[in-house]
Design an enzyme around this catalytic site. Sequence first.
Site, PDB file in Angstrom:
ATOM      1  N   GLU A 104       1.112  -1.042  -0.075  1.00  0.00           N
ATOM      2  CA  GLU A 104      -0.017  -0.391  -0.023  1.00  0.00           C
ATOM      3  C   GLU A 104       0.974   0.871   0.421  1.00  0.00           C
ATOM      4  O   GLU A 104       2.173   1.229   0.320  1.00  0.00           O
ATOM      5  CB  GLU A 104      -0.998   0.219   1.249  1.00  0.00           C
ATOM      6  CG  GLU A 104      -2.074  -0.616   1.338  1.00  0.00           C
ATOM      7  CD  GLU A 104      -2.710  -0.624   2.176  1.00  0.00           C
ATOM      8  OE1 GLU A 104      -4.187  -1.304   2.435  1.00  0.00           O
ATOM      9  OE2 GLU A 104      -2.658  -0.403   3.795  1.00  0.00           O
ATOM     10  N   CYS A 344      -3.393   2.892   7.596  1.00  0.00           N
ATOM     11  CA  CYS A 344      -2.520   1.864   7.413  1.00  0.00           C
ATOM     12  C   CYS A 344      -2.730   0.333   7.482  1.00  0.00           C
ATOM     13  O   CYS A 344      -3.501   0.228   8.151  1.00  0.00           O
ATOM     14  CB  CYS A 344      -1.431   1.588   8.400  1.00  0.00           C
ATOM     15  SG  CYS A 344      -0.119   1.288   7.978  1.00  0.00           S
TER      16      CYS A 344
END
Length: 356
Positions: A104, A344
């Site tokens: 990511e 996150c």
Amino acid sequence: MLFINEGALLKVGMKENILSFTSEELKSVFKQKYNQPSYRAVQVFGWLYKDISSFDEMQNVPKKLRENLTRDFFNGQMGIFQSHRSHDGTEKFLLKCQDDNIIEAVKMEYHHGTSVCISTQVGCEMGCIFCASGREGLVRNLSAGEMIGQILAIQKHAKKRISNIVLMGAGEPLQNFIEVQKFLELVHDPKGLNVGYRHITLSTCGLVPEIYNLAELNLPITLAISLHSPSDIERSRIMPINRKYPLKDLIYACLAYTKKTKRRITFEYALIKGKNDTIADAEALIKLIKPVSGHVNLIPINTTDTKLQAPDLQWVQNFNEFLNSHGQNATIRRNMGSDINAACGQLRWQYLKKSE
């Protein structure tokens, strides 16, 4: 066939990720492997940070050298697997590595420029209870070239220069110390992305020995400590790393870091309702970090599928006002990308669950 070096993907088959090489390393390779002068390496290094997709696009590089590069290297640029754009302009990306692992990164727009938050590992093993990155554990470290690759992919997608970098995505940067150190050198190179050290923030959950090692590098980056509680008992519940490196050891390391670098540390503090959000917690926080003279960044926790919740906005403001009125500089971080799971690890975790 994969060749793994200390957990970082540096080779695929017999090809190496050219983005993991500094300009000086390329000069050595070009001389020894191709009998080419240093200026050729400088030319190629510069091309790597332009919007190209193959070595054949390096127009001022001899054809034979381009053929050799194609044979021996892959260019390290990552493909964007998914992208999600928030109403506030924040974009969250899933990027695919050469070994098909998914990582990511996030792009954020500010008045001072465009920032990216990148990952330093595939997954994470730190086990912080509020973070989705570690739910599937640690797969491996990312190479310096893979970190650079994230930035190049987002820069190409956004069609604008990335001016600020935050190592606060999936993974613990200081657990991948060697590759992160090399990444910092690469991203700072004037012939490459040319991002100033003062525009780079590195976040750690508190690996004490590595904080001392980072201090010895004496780089003018911003160090952010994920603190989240002034109590050893509560912090150990929230962040298991505290059982190995308790607050006393962490604060000593922070003091050594500020003494060596003359840089102010940022303390990240995710406010969790019923865990760390009382006035007593605020008082203890002030006392704990007073010797370090750091800045507190208050973060109302992003709601995931856990039972953890943020306090209401008024209480967050009260907590912030208490810190500032008692001499501790603090601000509330602007909540960005909440509608696209920008916290996150959330997007990757959802993708992995759907792929099972």
